[in-house]
Design a protein around this motif. Structure first.
Motif, PDB file in Angstrom:
ATOM      1  N   ARG A 159     -66.589  62.927  16.271  1.00  0.00           N
ATOM      2  CA  ARG A 159     -67.298  64.200  16.430  1.00  0.00           C
ATOM      3  C   ARG A 159     -66.333  65.335  16.718  1.00  0.00           C
ATOM      4  O   ARG A 159     -66.502  66.446  16.224  1.00  0.00           O
ATOM      5  N   SER A 160     -65.331  65.084  17.542  1.00  0.00           N
ATOM      6  CA  SER A 160     -64.358  66.125  17.868  1.00  0.00           C
ATOM      7  C   SER A 160     -63.645  66.608  16.611  1.00  0.00           C
ATOM      8  O   SER A 160     -63.483  67.821  16.398  1.00  0.00           O
ATOM      9  N   ALA A 161     -63.220  65.656  15.764  1.00  0.00           N
ATOM     10  CA  ALA A 161     -62.539  66.026  14.524  1.00  0.00           C
ATOM     11  C   ALA A 161     -63.479  66.802  13.602  1.00  0.00           C
ATOM     12  O   ALA A 161     -63.080  67.778  12.964  1.00  0.00           O
ATOM     13  N   GLN A 162     -64.741  66.397  13.531  1.00  0.00           N
ATOM     14  CA  GLN A 162     -65.701  67.082  12.672  1.00  0.00           C
ATOM     15  C   GLN A 162     -66.017  68.482  13.195  1.00  0.00           C
ATOM     16  O   GLN A 162     -66.192  69.420  12.417  1.00  0.00           O
ATOM     17  N   ILE A 163     -66.091  68.626  14.525  1.00  0.00           N
ATOM     18  CA  ILE A 163     -66.318  69.946  15.115  1.00  0.00           C
ATOM     19  C   ILE A 163     -65.158  70.875  14.777  1.00  0.00           C
ATOM     20  O   ILE A 163     -65.348  72.042  14.424  1.00  0.00           O
ATOM     21  N   ALA A 164     -63.933  70.351  14.867  1.00  0.00           N
ATOM     22  CA  ALA A 164     -62.753  71.161  14.545  1.00  0.00           C
ATOM     23  C   ALA A 164     -62.814  71.656  13.106  1.00  0.00           C
ATOM     24  O   ALA A 164     -62.534  72.831  12.816  1.00  0.00           O
ATOM     25  N   ALA A 165     -63.205  70.761  12.181  1.00  0.00           N
ATOM     26  CA  ALA A 165     -63.318  71.151  10.780  1.00  0.00           C
ATOM     27  C   ALA A 165     -64.426  72.184  10.585  1.00  0.00           C
ATOM     28  O   ALA A 165     -64.273  73.155   9.838  1.00  0.00           O
ATOM     29  N   ARG A 166     -65.560  71.976  11.293  1.00  0.00           N
ATOM     30  CA  ARG A 166     -66.673  72.909  11.159  1.00  0.00           C
ATOM     31  C   ARG A 166     -66.328  74.288  11.724  1.00  0.00           C
ATOM     32  O   ARG A 166     -66.657  75.328  11.137  1.00  0.00           O
ATOM     33  N   LEU A 167     -65.648  74.308  12.866  1.00  0.00           N
ATOM     34  CA  LEU A 167     -65.249  75.582  13.462  1.00  0.00           C
ATOM     35  C   LEU A 167     -64.316  76.348  12.539  1.00  0.00           C
ATOM     36  O   LEU A 167     -64.333  77.581  12.495  1.00  0.00           O
ATOM     37  N   ARG A 168     -63.502  75.610  11.805  1.00  0.00           N
ATOM     38  CA  ARG A 168     -62.587  76.250  10.871  1.00  0.00           C
ATOM     39  C   ARG A 168     -63.371  77.019   9.803  1.00  0.00           C
ATOM     40  O   ARG A 168     -63.033  78.143   9.448  1.00  0.00           O
ATOM     41  N   PHE A 169     -64.453  76.411   9.311  1.00  0.00           N
ATOM     42  CA  PHE A 169     -65.285  77.087   8.322  1.00  0.00           C
ATOM     43  C   PHE A 169     -65.975  78.311   8.932  1.00  0.00           C
ATOM     44  O   PHE A 169     -66.104  79.346   8.282  1.00  0.00           O
ATOM     45  N   GLU A 170     -66.433  78.182  10.173  1.00  0.00           N
ATOM     46  CA  GLU A 170     -67.127  79.298  10.810  1.00  0.00           C
ATOM     47  C   GLU A 170     -66.173  80.470  11.028  1.00  0.00           C
ATOM     48  O   GLU A 170     -66.542  81.632  10.848  1.00  0.00           O
ATOM     49  N   ARG A 171     -64.942  80.172  11.439  1.00  0.00           N
ATOM     50  CA  ARG A 171     -63.947  81.237  11.617  1.00  0.00           C
ATOM     51  C   ARG A 171     -63.686  81.934  10.289  1.00  0.00           C
ATOM     52  O   ARG A 171     -63.566  83.160  10.217  1.00  0.00           O
ATOM     53  N   ALA A 172     -63.586  81.144   9.223  1.00  0.00           N
ATOM     54  CA  ALA A 172     -63.342  81.714   7.893  1.00  0.00           C
ATOM     55  C   ALA A 172     -64.505  82.619   7.483  1.00  0.00           C
ATOM     56  O   ALA A 172     -64.300  83.718   6.958  1.00  0.00           O
ATOM     57  N   ARG A 173     -65.729  82.162   7.716  1.00  0.00           N
ATOM     58  CA  ARG A 173     -66.904  82.949   7.314  1.00  0.00           C
ATOM     59  C   ARG A 173     -66.961  84.270   8.074  1.00  0.00           C
ATOM     60  O   ARG A 173     -67.187  85.332   7.487  1.00  0.00           O
ATOM     61  N   LEU A 174     -66.731  84.223   9.382  1.00  0.00           N
ATOM     62  CA  LEU A 174     -66.777  85.444  10.187  1.00  0.00           C
ATOM     63  C   LEU A 174     -65.676  86.419   9.774  1.00  0.00           C
ATOM     64  O   LEU A 174     -65.878  87.640   9.766  1.00  0.00           O
ATOM     65  N   THR A 175     -64.504  85.880   9.426  1.00  0.00           N
ATOM     66  CA  THR A 175     -63.394  86.740   9.002  1.00  0.00           C
ATOM     67  C   THR A 175     -63.757  87.507   7.734  1.00  0.00           C
ATOM     68  O   THR A 175     -63.566  88.725   7.659  1.00  0.00           O
ATOM     69  N   THR A 176     -64.295  86.807   6.745  1.00  0.00           N
ATOM     70  CA  THR A 176     -64.612  87.474   5.484  1.00  0.00           C
ATOM     71  C   THR A 176     -65.768  88.461   5.644  1.00  0.00           C
ATOM     72  O   THR A 176     -65.769  89.527   5.035  1.00  0.00           O
ATOM     73  N   GLU A 177     -66.750  88.124   6.477  1.00  0.00           N
ATOM     74  CA  GLU A 177     -67.876  89.041   6.678  1.00  0.00           C
ATOM     75  C   GLU A 177     -67.437  90.309   7.399  1.00  0.00           C
ATOM     76  O   GLU A 177     -67.920  91.410   7.099  1.00  0.00           O
ATOM     77  N   THR A 178     -66.521  90.151   8.351  1.00  0.00           N
ATOM     78  CA  THR A 178     -66.001  91.329   9.055  1.00  0.00           C
ATOM     79  C   THR A 178     -65.261  92.248   8.095  1.00  0.00           C
ATOM     80  O   THR A 178     -65.420  93.472   8.121  1.00  0.00           O
ATOM     81  N   LEU A 179     -64.457  91.661   7.219  1.00  0.00           N
ATOM     82  CA  LEU A 179     -63.723  92.466   6.239  1.00  0.00           C
ATOM     83  C   LEU A 179     -64.670  93.139   5.247  1.00  0.00           C
ATOM     84  O   LEU A 179     -64.402  94.243   4.778  1.00  0.00           O
ATOM     85  N   ALA A 180     -65.785  92.494   4.944  1.00  0.00           N
ATOM     86  CA  ALA A 180     -66.768  93.106   4.046  1.00  0.00           C
ATOM     87  C   ALA A 180     -67.339  94.368   4.672  1.00  0.00           C
ATOM     88  O   ALA A 180     -67.568  95.366   3.985  1.00  0.00           O
ATOM     89  N   LEU A 181     -67.568  94.340   5.987  1.00  0.00           N
ATOM     90  CA  LEU A 181     -68.072  95.526   6.677  1.00  0.00           C
ATOM     91  C   LEU A 181     -67.084  96.679   6.587  1.00  0.00           C
ATOM     92  O   LEU A 181     -67.468  97.850   6.611  1.00  0.00           O
ATOM     93  N   LEU A 182     -65.796  96.343   6.476  1.00  0.00           N
ATOM     94  CA  LEU A 182     -64.757  97.364   6.349  1.00  0.00           C
ATOM     95  C   LEU A 182     -64.493  97.728   4.889  1.00  0.00           C
ATOM     96  O   LEU A 182     -63.614  98.535   4.598  1.00  0.00           O
ATOM     97  N   GLY A 183     -65.235  97.107   3.980  1.00  0.00           N
ATOM     98  CA  GLY A 183     -65.108  97.441   2.564  1.00  0.00           C
ATOM     99  C   GLY A 183     -64.020  96.698   1.829  1.00  0.00           C
ATOM    100  O   GLY A 183     -63.618  97.116   0.739  1.00  0.00           O
ATOM    101  N   HIS A 184     -63.528  95.568   2.389  1.00  0.00           N
ATOM    102  CA  HIS A 184     -62.436  94.830   1.751  1.00  0.00           C
ATOM    103  C   HIS A 184     -62.948  93.548   1.103  1.00  0.00           C
ATOM    104  O   HIS A 184     -63.514  92.692   1.796  1.00  0.00           O
ATOM    105  N   PRO A 185     -62.750  93.362  -0.209  1.00  0.00           N
ATOM    106  CA  PRO A 185     -63.046  92.067  -0.834  1.00  0.00           C
ATOM    107  C   PRO A 185     -62.076  91.022  -0.285  1.00  0.00           C
ATOM    108  O   PRO A 185     -60.857  91.231  -0.291  1.00  0.00           O
ATOM    109  N   ALA A 186     -62.594  89.899   0.205  1.00  0.00           N
ATOM    110  CA  ALA A 186     -61.701  88.916   0.832  1.00  0.00           C
ATOM    111  C   ALA A 186     -62.305  87.522   0.781  1.00  0.00           C
ATOM    112  O   ALA A 186     -63.524  87.342   0.678  1.00  0.00           O
TER     113      ALA A 186
END
Length: 393
Positions: free
Chosen positions: A188-215
């Motif tokens: 579970r710990s390893a799977q949580i780490a992998a899942r958190l990685r996806f969540e960080r990626a999603r939040l990063t791209t959505e934040t950049l979209a708010l700033l008008g950057h394709p990412a």
């Protein structure tokens, strides 16, 4: 083991003893296991540098010399190891021994139900014929291990192994049972780490979209982990391939992208991480920025990089009235200066004004004299600074 107290069969224990302790059932025996180890395992999902401590404690349970965690990456095996096993694992990976044994292959085919020993994976004849045992582990005094597979979904699987001295003998069933109690927590710990990685990626791209950057965020193999709507609209620049991989339509830029990701996979930050890319029509152009996502997010289960597109805007220039006022140019000289600042050639300026090239050259000499410049490039640089100053004001 740290935090562990001995339990005698039939012993009456005070209620306070059970705080922070889990009793693991092994046949007709009970072993007290520290809850702090389980907490530490889950902390690894957020702080991957703690895996070393977990591996060390697991090795203590197995009476092994150390533990290691392996994960396949684009540049070979990624790994972490406890202090007692770091040298062995480095030799194993660097020497290419992983490709000479059936051990990992057989572990990878097992259902993720717990730990297995060498005796469960190989017959004695197999052990004697497998190069990893015969030529690598046995000469170094190793030879018995407990291993488990940790599936990570789309990320693949990690393998955890605890290496015991050959003289100590194979892992006992009771020891494997004790490790099996920890296997669901490790998984579970390893799977949580992998899942958190996806969540960080999603939040990063959505934040950049708010700033008008394709990412988008990709792993080092070029597989998209997350992408915002702006980048998905850039079909002119980005191709979406099978298995979530991406490529740039500009072949030269795509080669530079792959080279940048390869460098980042080896923790190198030098090299070309910003370069131009042409669109499908060959006219539209953008700058491609490849930015490593550094820090604790980059762990054994895979690093990632941010890819962002920014348009290559045509050069801007001050207004004609501002150029005239600043340098005392005539209207025609100001048009020549403005044309140079916008990236036009003398021939293009002449065609636009419907005059000869010699006329434009004559006007250019007036521009150079009044601005105090010696070359066209100096005029462009001067007007660029003037544009920046006007923007700030």
């Amino acid at each position: 083991m740290q935090g562990q107290r001995k339990v005698r069969i039939g012993q009456r224990l005070p209620r306070a003893f059970f705080r922070g302790v889990i009793l693991v059932r092994l046949g007709n025996r009970s072993i007290a296991m520290s809850e702090s180890l389980i907490e530490l395992i889950y902390e690894c999902a957020f702080l991957p540098e703690l895996w070393d401590k977990v591996l060390d404690q697991l090795a203590g349970i197995a009476d092994a010399r150390g533990g290691a965690l392996y994960f396949p990456g684009p540049d070979g095996l990624r790994w972490k190891a406890s202090d007692g096993l770091r040298g062995l694992v480095a030799d194993y990976v660097d020497g290419g021994w992983a490709g000479r044994t059936k051990r990992r292959e057989r572990i990878s085919t097992l259902k993720p139900k717990g730990f297995v020993s060498d005796k469960q994976l190989f017959s004695q004849e197999d052990l004697e014929q497998d190069p990893i045992y015969r030529d690598f582990l046995w000469p170094r005094g190793f030879g018995w291990a407990a291993a488990a597979r940790l599936p990570l979904g789309r990320e693949g699987s990690a393998v955890l192994s605890l290496e015991r001295d050959y003289a100590r003998g194979p892992l006992e069933r009771t020891t494997l049972d004790q490790l099996d109690e920890l296997h669901p927590h490790l998984m579970r710990s390893a799977q949580i780490a992998a899942r958190l990685r996806f969540e960080r990626a999603r939040l990063t791209t959505e934040t950049l979209a708010l700033l008008g950057h394709p990412a988008l965020v990709v792993d080092f193999q070029g597989r998209a982990l997350a992408a915002n709507d702006l980048i998905q609209e850039k079909q002119n620049f980005v191709r979406w391939l099978a298995t979530d991989r991406i490529a740039l339509r500009d072949k030269s830029a795509d080669k530079l992208l792959k080279e940048a990701l390869k460098r980042l996979s080896g923790n190198a930050v030098v090299g070309k991480h910003c370069f131009p890319a042409g669109g499908r029509d060959g006219e539209d152009r953008s700058l491609v920025h490849v930015i490593p996502i550094a820090g604790k997010a980059r762990d054994i289960f895979g690093g990632s990089a941010l890819i962002m597109l920014s348009p290559v805007n045509p050069p801007t220039a001050p207004s004609l009235s501002l150029i005239q006022a600043m340098f005392g140019l005539s209207p025609r000289e100001a048009r020549v200066a403005q044309g140079l600042a916008e990236g036009a050639t003398l021939d293009e300026i002449a065609a636009e004004a419907k005059v000869s090239r010699n006329t434009v050259r004559s006007q250019l000499r007036g521009v150079l004299e009044k601005t105090g410049c010696n070359r066209q490039a100096e005029v462009v640089a001067l007007l660029s600074r003037l544009t920046l100053s006007a923007d700030v004001a």
